[in-house]
Scaffold this motif. Structure first.
Motif, PDB file in Angstrom:
ATOM      1  N   SER A 183       0.828  -1.213   0.000  1.00  0.00           N
ATOM      2  CA  SER A 183       0.000   0.000   0.000  1.00  0.00           C
ATOM      3  C   SER A 183       0.859   1.259   0.000  1.00  0.00           C
ATOM      4  N   ILE A 184       1.960   1.245   0.729  1.00  0.00           N
ATOM      5  CA  ILE A 184       2.871   2.396   0.730  1.00  0.00           C
ATOM      6  C   ILE A 184       3.365   2.677  -0.688  1.00  0.00           C
ATOM      7  N   LEU A 185       3.727   1.630  -1.399  1.00  0.00           N
ATOM      8  CA  LEU A 185       4.224   1.785  -2.772  1.00  0.00           C
ATOM      9  C   LEU A 185       3.130   2.306  -3.699  1.00  0.00           C
ATOM     10  N   ALA A 186       1.916   1.773  -3.569  1.00  0.00           N
ATOM     11  CA  ALA A 186       0.818   2.198  -4.440  1.00  0.00           C
ATOM     12  C   ALA A 186       0.411   3.642  -4.170  1.00  0.00           C
ATOM     13  N   TYR A 187       0.279   4.000  -2.903  1.00  0.00           N
ATOM     14  CA  TYR A 187      -0.068   5.382  -2.577  1.00  0.00           C
ATOM     15  C   TYR A 187       1.063   6.333  -2.968  1.00  0.00           C
ATOM     16  N   GLY A 188       2.293   5.844  -2.914  1.00  0.00           N
ATOM     17  CA  GLY A 188       3.423   6.654  -3.365  1.00  0.00           C
ATOM     18  C   GLY A 188       3.323   6.980  -4.841  1.00  0.00           C
ATOM     19  N   ALA A 189       2.898   6.002  -5.639  1.00  0.00           N
ATOM     20  CA  ALA A 189       2.727   6.226  -7.077  1.00  0.00           C
ATOM     21  C   ALA A 189       1.658   7.281  -7.330  1.00  0.00           C
ATOM     22  N   TYR A 190       0.557   7.202  -6.602  1.00  0.00           N
ATOM     23  CA  TYR A 190      -0.511   8.187  -6.801  1.00  0.00           C
ATOM     24  C   TYR A 190      -0.132   9.562  -6.259  1.00  0.00           C
ATOM     25  N   LEU A 191       0.740   9.603  -5.271  1.00  0.00           N
ATOM     26  CA  LEU A 191       1.264  10.887  -4.820  1.00  0.00           C
ATOM     27  C   LEU A 191       2.038  11.575  -5.945  1.00  0.00           C
ATOM     28  N   VAL A 192       2.867  10.799  -6.652  1.00  0.00           N
ATOM     29  CA  VAL A 192       3.640  11.352  -7.767  1.00  0.00           C
ATOM     30  C   VAL A 192       2.711  11.840  -8.880  1.00  0.00           C
ATOM     31  N   VAL A 193       1.678  11.070  -9.181  1.00  0.00           N
ATOM     32  CA  VAL A 193       0.713  11.465 -10.213  1.00  0.00           C
ATOM     33  C   VAL A 193       0.022  12.765  -9.813  1.00  0.00           C
ATOM     34  N   ALA A 194      -0.418  12.838  -8.553  1.00  0.00           N
ATOM     35  CA  ALA A 194      -1.092  14.052  -8.075  1.00  0.00           C
ATOM     36  C   ALA A 194      -0.169  15.262  -8.133  1.00  0.00           C
ATOM     37  N   LEU A 195       1.112  15.067  -7.813  1.00  0.00           N
ATOM     38  CA  LEU A 195       2.093  16.149  -7.937  1.00  0.00           C
ATOM     39  C   LEU A 195       2.178  16.634  -9.383  1.00  0.00           C
ATOM     40  N   LYS A 196       2.242  15.682 -10.293  1.00  0.00           N
ATOM     41  CA  LYS A 196       2.346  16.006 -11.718  1.00  0.00           C
ATOM     42  C   LYS A 196       1.126  16.787 -12.188  1.00  0.00           C
ATOM     43  N   GLN A 197      -0.044  16.438 -11.650  1.00  0.00           N
ATOM     44  CA  GLN A 197      -1.286  17.099 -12.037  1.00  0.00           C
ATOM     45  C   GLN A 197      -1.504  18.415 -11.290  1.00  0.00           C
TER      46      GLN A 197
END
Length: 329
Positions: A183-197
């Motif tokens: 879950s840490i890894l998956a939420y980390g990926a979405y954190l990066v996406v949200a930063l990009k957006q």
């Protein structure tokens, strides 16, 4: 950009690591403990885990909610789409908490009955979806060859998505620290996406989730001093599903959450094949237990310890998250 998420990670970590410590001691005292453990005759010997406090997800869920609400109040922000993620996490934590309570207090191995649990999960998804109706949300479902913009269709997809992924994470919660690390890894990926957006509300929320899970992991790593229970696993899966919807990249979860999906497929295949021909495809299901029981070779003569299984699954999850970020961002 590190200042957009690092403070939230650190604060949530400190609150969670201390809060989980207090929670595990309290749960030990009032006997909120794991009751039914698989015995060595049927699979890996987990008897030593009997009596370990469970429902630990309540600690990191409360941490996430309180810190996110505090941040929103302080900065005077109330974004319905980010709150849709928070609400999905909270509602599925309640469903999971009830499931855990039934197992513990009524001493029922299966917990919440299938149909009532499914209905509760559907209702929870619909309530979380309703928050999207209040925000500036487009309700576009991307199908590759075409896009469908329809509120009813999107709502139906939301229900299927949240129910499916919440249970996928639940299936993955079978070894010390496994679901937490995934879950840490998956939420980390979405954190990066949200930063990009540039969606900094979702950045902050995902940072809080990561920090809270890191704090929980201190006590959940092998040998675990506390388990998250369905309270945590259902909530984390629902939060991931809503993340993918809010960020308009719903299908990303098929890659970012690949390990969760494989865990679910292993159960479906095992149950389906055994139903028709009374043969088992895997040594055990979900598949992390098959690796625990027989390693790469799927041979009971060569079992793996929990750290080895965890590490393999975390590596696969990290590679899939990195692959998505490299190709689609």
């Amino acid at each position: 950009m590190i200042e957009k998420w690092l403070p939230e990670v650190l604060i949530a970590f400190l609150v969670s690591v201390g809060g989980t410590y207090l929670l595990k001691n309290w749960f030990n005292k009032i006997k909120i403990q794991q009751l039914v453990i698989r015995n060595s005759a049927k699979g890996p010997d987990h008897q030593a885990k009997a009596g370990t406090p469970t429902m630990g997800g309540a600690g990191f869920i409360v941490t996430i909610f309180l810190l996110f609400a505090l941040k929103q109040i302080v900065f005077g922000v109330m974004n319905p789409t980010s709150w849709a993620i928070v609400l999905s996490i909270l509602l599925y934590a309640l469903v999971g908490g009830f499931d855990d309570s039934v197992k513990i207090f009524e001493k029922r191995d299966e917990g919440f009955r299938f149909l009532p649990k499914l209905i509760a999960e559907i209702v929870a998804a619909l309530i979380a979806f309703s928050l999207l109706l209040w925000g500036n949300f487009d309700f576009i479902l991307h199908l590759g060859f075409m896009n469908i913009q329809n509120v009813v269709f999107f709502g139906l997809f939301t229900v299927i998505w949240l129910v499916g992924w919440s249970n996928s994470v639940n299936f993955s919660d079978g070894l010390d620290g496994l679901a937490t690390g995934l879950s840490i890894l998956a939420y980390g990926a979405y954190l990066v996406v949200a930063l990009k957006q540039g969606n900094y509300d979702v950045v902050a929320l995902n940072a809080l989730v990561i920090g809270a899970l890191l704090g929980f992991f201190v006590w959940n790593q092998n040998p675990a001093k506390i388990f998250m229970g369905d309270t945590g696993s259902l909530a984390l899966g629902a939060g991931l599903a809503m993340n993918s919807l809010v960020l308009n990249i719903e299908w990303s979860l098929l890659l970012i959450g690949l390990v969760f999906m494989l865990e679910t497929l292993s159960v479906m295949i095992q149950v389906g094949v055994y139903h028709f021909i009374q043969k088992r495809v895997f040594l055990m299901a979900p598949i992390h237990h098959a690796f625990e029981k027989g390693g790469w070779r799927m041979d009971p003569k060569y079992p793996w310890n929990e750290w080895k299984v965890d590490t393999l699954f975390w590596i696969v999850a990290a590679l899939m998250a990195a692959l998505y970020l490299l190709i689609w961002l």
